[in-house]
Design a protein around this motif. Sequence first.
Motif, mmCIF file in Angstrom:
data_model
loop_
_atom_site.group_PDB
_atom_site.id
_atom_site.type_symbol
_atom_site.label_atom_id
_atom_site.label_comp_id
_atom_site.label_asym_id
_atom_site.label_seq_id
_atom_site.Cartn_x
_atom_site.Cartn_y
_atom_site.Cartn_z
ATOM 1 N N VAL A 156 -0.557 4.204 -9.581
ATOM 2 C CA VAL A 156 -1.482 3.094 -9.352
ATOM 3 C C VAL A 156 -1.099 2.417 -8.043
ATOM 4 N N HIS A 157 -2.074 2.220 -7.175
ATOM 5 C CA HIS A 157 -1.835 1.584 -5.869
ATOM 6 C C HIS A 157 -1.690 0.076 -6.082
ATOM 7 N N ILE A 158 -0.467 -0.440 -5.869
ATOM 8 C CA ILE A 158 -0.219 -1.853 -6.204
ATOM 9 C C ILE A 158 -0.083 -2.766 -4.986
ATOM 10 N N ASN A 159 0.319 -2.232 -3.834
ATOM 11 C CA ASN A 159 0.514 -3.111 -2.682
ATOM 12 C C ASN A 159 0.688 -2.291 -1.404
ATOM 13 N N ASP A 160 0.414 -2.938 -0.266
ATOM 14 C CA ASP A 160 0.686 -2.362 1.045
ATOM 15 C C ASP A 160 1.472 -3.376 1.866
ATOM 16 N N MET A 161 2.328 -2.882 2.747
ATOM 17 C CA MET A 161 3.021 -3.733 3.707
ATOM 18 C C MET A 161 2.671 -3.265 5.110
ATOM 19 N N TYR A 162 1.985 -4.115 5.874
ATOM 20 C CA TYR A 162 1.636 -3.796 7.249
ATOM 21 C C TYR A 162 2.678 -4.413 8.179
ATOM 22 N N TYR A 163 3.179 -3.617 9.137
ATOM 23 C CA TYR A 163 4.187 -4.087 10.080
ATOM 24 C C TYR A 163 3.649 -4.045 11.505
ATOM 25 N N ARG A 164 3.916 -5.103 12.231
ATOM 26 C CA ARG A 164 3.408 -5.215 13.599
ATOM 27 C C ARG A 164 3.942 -4.100 14.489
#
Length: 354
Positions: free
Chosen positions: A205-213
């Motif tokens: 299950v896709h629960i979260n994403d972290m985008y990094y600059r």
Amino acid sequence: MQNRILLSMLIAFAVTLHSGLLHAQDNLKNNISNKQKDKVISSLLQNLNDIYIFPDIAKKSEKQFHQFQKDGVYSKINNASVFADTLTNQLRRVLNDKHMRVWYDKPVAAGSTDTLEQYNKRIAKERLKVRRNWGFPKMDILDGNVGYLKITAFHQMEKAGKVATAAMTYLENTDALILDLRLNHGGDPETVQFLVSYFFDRNPVHINDMYYREGSETTEYWTLTDIPGKRYLNKPVYILASKNTFSAGEEFTYDMQTQKRATIIGENTGGGANPGGSVELPEGFVVFIPNGRAINPITKTNWEGTGVTPDIKTQPETSLKQAHILALKTLLKTAKDEEVKDFYLDALKSEKQE
């Protein structure tokens, strides 16, 4: 006899004098000049422009900090720790980011890469983590076979993962579960991912994403296919939250809420969704700068600045009792066997009477 008394008094005086001198020397070490303060601010603003997740906000903040300097806000501050606290408060207000923090590290200021003081600090931190059982300091089985697990932090998987598994094994036969995150200040997203996985089946299950600059990269977080022990499926789950629930503690709460896998009880959480790291500044100062942001796959946003809004609002000090009552009522509704109904009913009556 008199000589011994006199000698004791002299020794006591010498110890007191020595302690006083050390304290005075320590205060002198903490002194900071206007030139040093300007140097710290210049480096701080440069690092914000280079690293902070929102470059446009970082650029705008420059004007505000230059205005602080022009207005003489820092001119009367001559203590390094006070200066660090002032910068922390200003950064959080100007950038509206509660992860921002500046602190003064005396060993770094002294120019040593690994002093005895630094070593002792690291040992003390590790010892404290162990004493708090790597973020899982308390578990219990309440009346009515309702599990309770207190989670104060999501430490690195290497240590916390084993304890989390042991806790979930201990609680696997309960009929409902209360997760207490009221004092959870954050931690590692991978440990969050690991614990969340216990509440879903093997299908990811896709629960979260972290985008990094840096590199404009996104790290996706899905529930794990393989975890040790038994999964906690098809049972009610309740999460206790408060204004002290922060960062990774909020991520866990938000993940479970958006997936409709838990009922959140308490008050709005702290509101910090931007991960980052520590950066050394001149003169012994260190700043934590968020270089990423969470993006929930369902809401397409996160809890930054707003916190996670509970499903049931209540004072934190009463949330455990309310969660226990709600769990028992839910179990009572779904129970089909009369003996089981009586079991939950007796526990409910007992909880209400307390």
